[in-house]
Scaffold this active site. Structure first.
Site, PDB file in Angstrom:
ATOM      1  CB  CYS A   2       5.757  25.134 -15.473  1.00 16.00           C
ATOM      2  SG  CYS A   2       5.215  26.797 -15.884  1.00 16.00           S
ATOM      3  NE  ARG A  27       3.287  19.859 -14.384  1.00 12.44           N
ATOM      4  CZ  ARG A  27       2.334  19.714 -13.474  1.00 12.44           C
ATOM      5  NH1 ARG A  27       1.636  18.610 -13.436  1.00 12.44           N
ATOM      6  NH2 ARG A  27       2.076  20.668 -12.612  1.00 12.44           N
ATOM      7  CG  ASN A  99       4.463  24.340 -11.665  1.00 11.38           C
ATOM      8  OD1 ASN A  99       3.760  25.137 -12.273  1.00 11.38           O
ATOM      9  ND2 ASN A  99       4.110  23.089 -11.456  1.00 11.38           N
ATOM     10  N   GLY A 100       4.201  27.888 -10.809  1.00 11.65           N
ATOM     11  CA  GLY A 100       3.218  28.634 -10.008  1.00 11.65           C
ATOM     12  C   GLY A 100       3.229  30.090 -10.420  1.00 11.65           C
ATOM     13  CD  GLU A 476     -19.716  21.987 -21.280  1.00 10.92           C
ATOM     14  OE1 GLU A 476     -20.038  22.434 -22.401  1.00 10.92           O
ATOM     15  OE2 GLU A 476     -18.662  21.358 -21.092  1.00 10.92           O
ATOM     16  CE  LYS A 480     -17.815  18.005 -22.168  1.00 10.25           C
ATOM     17  NZ  LYS A 480     -17.525  19.391 -22.343  1.00 10.25           N
ATOM     18  CD  GLU A 483     -17.608  16.816 -26.360  1.00 13.49           C
ATOM     19  OE1 GLU A 483     -16.623  17.132 -27.038  1.00 13.49           O
ATOM     20  OE2 GLU A 483     -17.748  17.189 -25.176  1.00 13.49           O
ATOM     21  CG  HIS A 499     -43.027  27.349 -25.408  1.00 10.59           C
ATOM     22  ND1 HIS A 499     -44.215  28.024 -25.517  1.00 10.59           N
ATOM     23  CD2 HIS A 499     -42.420  27.820 -24.290  1.00 10.59           C
ATOM     24  CE1 HIS A 499     -44.326  28.888 -24.510  1.00 10.59           C
ATOM     25  NE2 HIS A 499     -43.246  28.781 -23.748  1.00 10.59           N
ATOM     26  CE  LYS A 595      -8.703  19.515 -25.413  1.00  6.70           C
ATOM     27  NZ  LYS A 595      -9.958  19.525 -24.661  1.00  6.70           N
TER      28      LYS A 595
END
Ligand code: M6R
Length: 600
Positions: A2, A27, A99-100, A476, A480, A483, A499, A595
């Protein structure tokens, strides 16, 4: 994640709070609110959704002059995004923004209800203000009441609190989540913010508060409870500040992973078990298998977990790319738990797969970063990953938090199924607690990826290879790189090379080999030897030196393969980013991508 702001001074308090929240909106934007204090009263405004809703409310109100105020923009963790759950939270005569996550809020709430306090929200935060007033009612000393409050709280809590009991002050404390206190340019001005962007131009002197540091601020003085603080100069560029000094949001988000993974685990790892507020044991009633559906990076997190669900929870688990699943006329049976994974909660293919499963009467669970998204509203159960807003199109911290939640979920299911010994569970929990450490970035590793990146800008392609959970990690790593560098890269299970793919091997084919010490090291070593024998250029990532590597990135020795997994993840992310930077690409907004993919 937050955002919080606070103001003491004679300028326009409301303007500082609203402008500040605008800067912090990245945030979280489930809801926002401000509390404004003058001697006689506290006025509060809250609104659901984006900040403009709050601004419209405030603009249409006739406001008095206030010399103190606090504000908050929310990313829901406990309790749905509603106006009641929006901050600031009220007791009888005080307000708090937080915040937390307060880990022990349930126990505290029970005690406070017994002591006669009334709660109106579903949040963990509300206990803070009641706890403060409980102490204040007994001690009649706001400083002591605040100090006592802090000692009772567990978890992460950066807070600002104002009270009619002491109306010229803001009480502050930082633990876990970021908080900055600043001397304003005008005399008697004190400003607070979760990041430096709202303070640029309004202050030169700030304290980036350390964990465990708090105090009391007024127009006349700033008093700290300990000496553990120092004043420093604020950067003058806003763009630099928003990225906390990092060159790109992607870089900032890579570096944030250690702390967001801590947030993700908060309150979920107990002494000898995992628990989730969002689900209970009944989720596995009548379930014989798990089916996972997701896209892109989220699919890779799902594929990783498919190994863990079978290995740890002993539940049959299959995974499919959501866009394939939709049209294959899948056979869906009601003894299947359907899990979808999505950062945004809006990806069209994944959402549609979820709707199909719901229609077929399957129990459904979404692992998601955005509360109140289409998927969290559709699924029977939601577990939030608590990564905070991810701005870089190339997903980083979403993946590490998804993988963490899924590992925890596999252990949670293992306990329910009695498929894990308590000794093994303890070992797993011990390793889990170490994940934030394994995500801390060693300067030397970042430097090494930076240096190596210049040698990998040409060639005809990359193979990222690994086995077991390091296979999805290889996928992954390749995604990355593709992209953001636009170079051709493929992820493969290393045993699959012979193979077919090995036909491509030559010095211009770069192999990035994931060679963990704790999982099938010898097997992958033989696969890499085969590639080296065909002259592929090898960059190995491992804690163990490998004599056939052309380049070597040394990771730390640990005693659990998942800790190696997370450390290697960071290496792969940094490596792609550094290559992309060298190629002069737009790291945060790569070509042809978006996004959130809300179309088929
Ligand atoms: O929001 P989601 O997790 O559902 O998004 C899925 C993919 O579109 C996403 O992971 C994409 O692959 C990222 N750009 C990867 O970095």
């Amino acid at each position: 994640m937050c955002g919080i702001v606070g103001y003491i001074g004679k300028q326009d308090t409301t303007k500082f709070l609203l402008d500040g929240l605008k800067e912090l909106e990245y945030r979280g934007y489930d809801s926002a609110g401000i509390a404004l204090l003058n001697d006689e009263k506290i006025d509060v405004f809250k609104a659901l959704g984006k900040l403009k809703n709050l601004s419209e409310k405030v603009e249409s109100a006739k406001l008095s002059k206030y010399e103190i105020g606090i504000g908050h923009t929310r990313w829901a963790t406990h309790g749905k995004p509603t106006e009641l759950n929006a901050h600031p939270h009220l007791g009888e005569y005080s307000y708090v923004v937080h915040n937390g996550i307060i880990e022990n809020y349930k126990e505290l709430k029970e005690e406070l209800i017994k002591a006669g306090h009334n709660f109106v929200s579903q949040t963990d935060t509300e206990v803070i203000v009641h706890l403060f007033e409980n102490f204040q009612n007994k001690l009649n000393d706001t400083t002591e009441a605040f100090k006592n409050t802090i000692t009772k709280l567990e978890g992460a809590f950066s807070i600002l609190l104002i009270s009619k009991a002491d109306p010229s002050k803001i009480f502050f404390f930082k633990h876990g989540s970021p908080l900055i206190i600043a001397k304003g340019n005008e005399k008697g001005e004190v400003l607070f913010s979760s990041s430096d962007a709202p303070l640029i131009g309004l202050s030169n002197e700030v304290v980036y508060l350390e964990d465990g540091v708090g105090g009391i601020a007024s127009a006349d003085s700033i008093e700290f409870f300990s000496d553990d603080y120092s004043w420093s100069t604020l950067p003058s560029s806003k763009q630099f500040a928003q990225k906390d000094g990092f060159r790109f949001f992607m870089e900032k988000e890579i570096y944030e992973q250690s702390s967001v993974v801590s947030d993700c685990m908060l309150g979920r790892i107990q002494d000898n078990e995992i628990s989730f507020d969002e689900i209970d044991e009944s989720i596995l009633e009548g379930i014989k298998e798990i089916k996972i559906c997701a896209c892109g990076t989220s699919y890779h997190a799902g594929l990783t977990s498919s190994y863990l669900f079978e290995r740890l929870s002993k539940v049959k688990c299959s995974i499919e790319v959501a866009s394939e699943f939709r049209y294959k006329e899948p056979l869906l049976t009601k003894d299947t738990l359907f899990i979808v994974i999505s950062q945004s909660g809006e990806t069209a293919d994944t959402l549609e797969a979820l709707k199909m499963a719901k229609k077929a009467g399957l129990k459904s669970l979404v692992i998601c970063n955005v509360d109140n998204s289409s998927m969290t509203r559709t699924a029977d159960y939601t577990i939030l990953t608590r990564a905070g807003i991810e701005k870089g199109v190339a997903s980083t911290k979403a993946f590490s938090t998804q993988a963490t939640v899924l590992w925890m979920l596999a252990l949670y299911f293992a306990k329910i199924n009695d498929s894990i010994s308590s000794e093994k569970l303890q070992k797993e929990l011990h390793a889990l607690r170490e994940v934030p450490k394994s995500l801390i970035i060693d300067d030397k590793i970042h430097e090494k990826t930076k240096r190596l990146s210049k040698r990998y800008l040409h060639g005809h392609g990359f193979f990222f290879i690994g086995r077991d959970v390091f296979f999805p990690l290889a996928l992954e790593g390749a995604l990355k790189l593709k992209e953001i560098s636009y170079l051709h890269a493929e992820g493969y299970p290393s045993g699959e090379m012979k193979h077919g793919p090995i036909a491509l091997a030559d010095p211009e084919l770069f192999t990035i080999a994931l060679m963990p010490q704790n999982l099938l090291y010898d097997k992958i070593k033989s696969n890499v030897e085969e590639l080296s024998a065909r002259d592929s250029t090898i960059c190995s990532i491992s804690p163990l030196e490998f004599e056939l590597s052309d380049d070597f990135i040394k990771t730390q020795k640990t005693d659990h393969y998942m800790l190696e997994f997370f450390e290697m993840l960071v290496v792969l992310q940094l490596f792609s980013m550094e290559i992309s930077i060298r190629l002069g690409n737009d790291v945060d907004m790569p070509r042809n991508l978006a996004k959130s993919v809300t179309v088929e």
